[in-house]
Structure formats: C-alpha cells, structure tokens
Scaffold this active site. Structure first.
Site, PDB file in Angstrom:
ATOM      1  N   GLU A 265       3.151 -14.771   1.146  1.00  0.00           N
ATOM      2  CA  GLU A 265       2.476 -13.738   1.946  1.00  0.00           C
ATOM      3  C   GLU A 265       0.981 -13.810   1.663  1.00  0.00           C
ATOM      4  O   GLU A 265       0.574 -13.883   0.512  1.00  0.00           O
ATOM      5  CB  GLU A 265       2.871 -12.304   1.526  1.00  0.00           C
ATOM      6  CG  GLU A 265       4.245 -11.858   1.846  1.00  0.00           C
ATOM      7  CD  GLU A 265       4.527 -10.434   1.311  1.00  0.00           C
ATOM      8  OE1 GLU A 265       3.611  -9.585   1.289  1.00  0.00           O
ATOM      9  OE2 GLU A 265       5.664 -10.215   0.897  1.00  0.00           O
ATOM     10  N   LYS A 319       5.663   1.508   7.269  1.00  0.00           N
ATOM     11  CA  LYS A 319       5.380   1.097   5.887  1.00  0.00           C
ATOM     12  C   LYS A 319       4.783   2.236   5.081  1.00  0.00           C
ATOM     13  O   LYS A 319       3.954   2.996   5.569  1.00  0.00           O
ATOM     14  CB  LYS A 319       4.424  -0.102   5.874  1.00  0.00           C
ATOM     15  CG  LYS A 319       5.128  -1.407   6.121  1.00  0.00           C
ATOM     16  CD  LYS A 319       4.420  -2.581   5.491  1.00  0.00           C
ATOM     17  CE  LYS A 319       4.965  -2.862   4.102  1.00  0.00           C
ATOM     18  NZ  LYS A 319       4.575  -4.180   3.601  1.00  0.00           N
ATOM     19  N   GLU A 325      -1.739  -0.691   5.216  1.00  0.00           N
ATOM     20  CA  GLU A 325      -0.474  -1.434   5.045  1.00  0.00           C
ATOM     21  C   GLU A 325       0.287  -1.565   6.372  1.00  0.00           C
ATOM     22  O   GLU A 325       1.078  -2.487   6.560  1.00  0.00           O
ATOM     23  CB  GLU A 325       0.442  -0.710   4.043  1.00  0.00           C
ATOM     24  CG  GLU A 325      -0.145  -0.579   2.652  1.00  0.00           C
ATOM     25  CD  GLU A 325       0.336  -1.663   1.704  1.00  0.00           C
ATOM     26  OE1 GLU A 325       0.988  -2.618   2.171  1.00  0.00           O
ATOM     27  OE2 GLU A 325       0.040  -1.550   0.500  1.00  0.00           O
TER      28      GLU A 325
END
Ligand SMILES: *[C@@H]1O[C@H](CO)[C@@H](O)[C@H](O)[C@H]1NC(C)=O
Length: 344
Positions: A265, A319, A325
């Site tokens: 990621e 999230k 985020e």
C-alpha cells in the site's frame, strides 16, 4: 496565489508519463478497499480496472461476490486473509488452512489467478492479539499450497506498517522494533525460505499530515527542489525511497540481504487533511508509478525492483480515523480518474 503551478505540473507529468510509456502489462497494481456503502457493483469495478489496463489488484478480504466478479478477468490477485482468521488457521493445522483456502478462494477463483496471499494486514500495529499466529498460519497455508503443487505459483507474505521499524532517520540507522522481533525474525526466515517478498505499507503522507509545520512537503512528494537527506554515501531525495531503504537496512541487520520488497500500500489523499488535494496525489502517485515501471529498486539496492500496489481504487466513506482516510480514491465512482495518472 500560485494558480499556474498545478497547470505546469500537469503538463510536466504528462510529458513524464509519455516518456515512460512502456509496452505490455502494467507493473503497478491497485488496492481495492471496500469499506464504503456507495461502491459501484463489483462487475463495474472490474470494468474500471480493465479499462485502465491495470493487471494486478489487492483485495483485503475474500468477499465471495467480489472474487466472483474478478474470476476470469485476467487480473492477477493479491487476496488478504483477515486478521480475525489467523487463530483458526494457525491452531487448526494444515487441514484448517486447506479448508480455508478452498472455501474462501479456490472454490471461487482459479488458483492461477492468485499471485499472493497476504496473511493478515498490519497485525503488529492494529491487532497484536493475533501476532503470535501470523507465522504459524503462514506455515500451515504454505503446506496446504504445497500439497496442491501451488507453492511455486502463489506466494505468502504479511503486510507490515512502518511502525515495526525504529529510528528510521537516516535510513542507515533503522532497526526492527524490539516489540516486533518475535514475529519479524521467523517471518523473515519464512520469506527467505519460500522466495516471497516482505510486504510493507508506506505512507509519507502520514508523516506530513501528522506534523505539516516541520515535515517538509517537498521531500514527501518527490519535489526536485526538496532538501535531500545525506546518509553516508547515499543521497535520499524523497521520503518514499528513504522509508523503503529503512526496511532494507533493518532486514540486513537481521542477516537478510536479498529479500525483495513489495509495497502493498502507498498513496496520497485528495481531501480531508493538510496537503490532501488531487494535484499532490497526482504528483506523488505518478512518481511512485514511474519508479515501478522502470523496474527501479531503492538507492541501496537499485537492481532489486520494488513491486507496488497503490492505495486506493475508490474513496471509502466508512473508514474510521481522520477524514483524509476516506479520500485515497484514484477513481471517481463513475470510473473516471480523480486526477491525471498513467498506469503503464
Ligand atoms: C474469518 O473472518 C471473518 C471476518 O472477517 C469471519 O466472518 C469468519 O467467520 C472467519 N472465519 C474463520 C474460519 O475464522
């Protein structure tokens, strides 16, 4: 103020993107996070991915309808084992691992579409309760794959957050944190033995967002005029490469010189925090992609390529945590890109 700079940047980026246009499959994958209540249907998502010639996707869990949509798409998958499943797989032996693989994955997608199984995610950061189960679960899964002659084809790893490291600045001082060693040492031995990469989630954005007055934006976002960090004979011009070499150094100190890195990621949000905007996300991600497409390693290991999965395909409105985020999406819900980006 400075209204022209985004335009200039965009132009520059398209020049860079054109110059690095290479043939064949994209070497860059994308994470498809689904923590949202307004996602397009999975089949439409697969169309977005194929339409942009992205050939590798990371799924965080083996959700059956999602997997079904990817079946036969030609897209290679990294599929996550949820942290909550680690105890079952670790304590249930090879039989439990075999059964888990069958019901969650192989009953739905053919094994030859699976490139990686990511065993847990950031367990040492989020779910330390499961930490002792990571490597035993990986060993059971490995044996289960081996029994089906799949151990050469499907690699097992376990994505770690940068928090498993200590004193990462400069990178040459990095070590694995004491608290992580009981897991990291057997993990590295397992990765070495099975020829799998260490998977790391790395976000220079988090460093910037946590202290925008002191962390230089330019260094986090690959600006050519950022003040570099000199570390012995190596000059780091950006935080992304410095963070990756911190892992390289920490592995070397544990005696492992050649385990490759996969960035499982990385990304930059488009709103909801300091420096979170489409133009910066475009600059950051295009720099990451450009390095991956060129097969570049890191300054310490220029010839060991780093594979990358960008986060995130779409915004995820459910999230937790800080507002940004929710806003890592590279695509809008209608499939258009949220900013200029070239994947291959
Ligand atoms: C695996 O985790 C999911 C939640 O992510 C849970 O619903 C399921 O029961 C778990 N399966 C096993 C075998 O532990």
């Amino acid at each position: 103020m400075a209204r022209q700079s985004p335009l200039i940047l965009t132009t520059l980026l398209s020049v860079i993107a054109t110059a690095t246009l290479v043939t064949g499959e994209s070497k860059v994958g994308i994470c498809y996070g689904t923590n949202s209540d307004d996602l397009p249907p999975a089949f439409a998502v697969v169309d977005i991915i194929k339409g942009n010639h992205i050939s590798k996707v990371r799924l965080f869990n083996p959700n059956p309808p999602t997997l079904k949509a990817f079946k036969g798409s030609g897209i290679e998958l990294m599929i996550g084992v949820p942290n909550e499943n680690l105890t079952y797989i670790s304590t249930g032996g090879v039989d439990a691992a075999t059964e888990w693989l069958k019901t969650n994955i192989f009953d739905i997608v053919p094994a030859n579409q699976v490139k990686y199984i990511a065993v847990g995610n950031e367990v040492l950061l989020r779910d330390t309760f499961y930490a002792e189960h990571i490597v035993p679960a990986m060993k059971n899964l490995y044996q289960a794959l081996k029994n089906q002659d799949l151990d050469g084809k499907i690699k097992l790893s376990s994505p770690q957050a940068s928090s498993v490291l200590e004193s990462t600045n400069p990178p040459s001082s990095a070590v694995f944190a004491d608290s992580s060693l009981s897991v990291i040492r057997p993990l590295l031995a397992f990765l070495k033995e099975t020829g799998a990469p260490l998977m790391v989630n790395t976000y220079p954005y988090f460093a910037y967002a946590s202290d925008p007055n002191n962390v230089p934006l330019g260094f986090t976002i690959f600006s050519s005029d950022a003040s570099p960090v000199q570390d012995g004979g190596i000059k780091y011009t950006n935080m992304y490469e410095a963070s990756l070499d911190a892992f390289v150094v920490a592995m070397e100190k544990e005696g492992y010189k050649d385990i490759p890195l996969t960035v499982s990621e990385t990304g930059w949000p488009t709103s909801g925090g300091p420096g979170a905007e489409p133009i910066k996300a475009s600059v950051y991600n295009n720099n990451v992609i450009w390095r991956a497409l060129g097969g570049q390693g890191t300054p310490k290991r220029p010839h060991i390529p780093v594979e990358v999965y960008l986060f995130d395909l779409l915004d995820e409105n459910l999230k937790d945590g800080q507002e940004f985020e929710k806003h890592f999406g590279i695509f809008n819900l209608d499939g258009s890109t949220a900013y200029s980006l070239r994947f291959n």
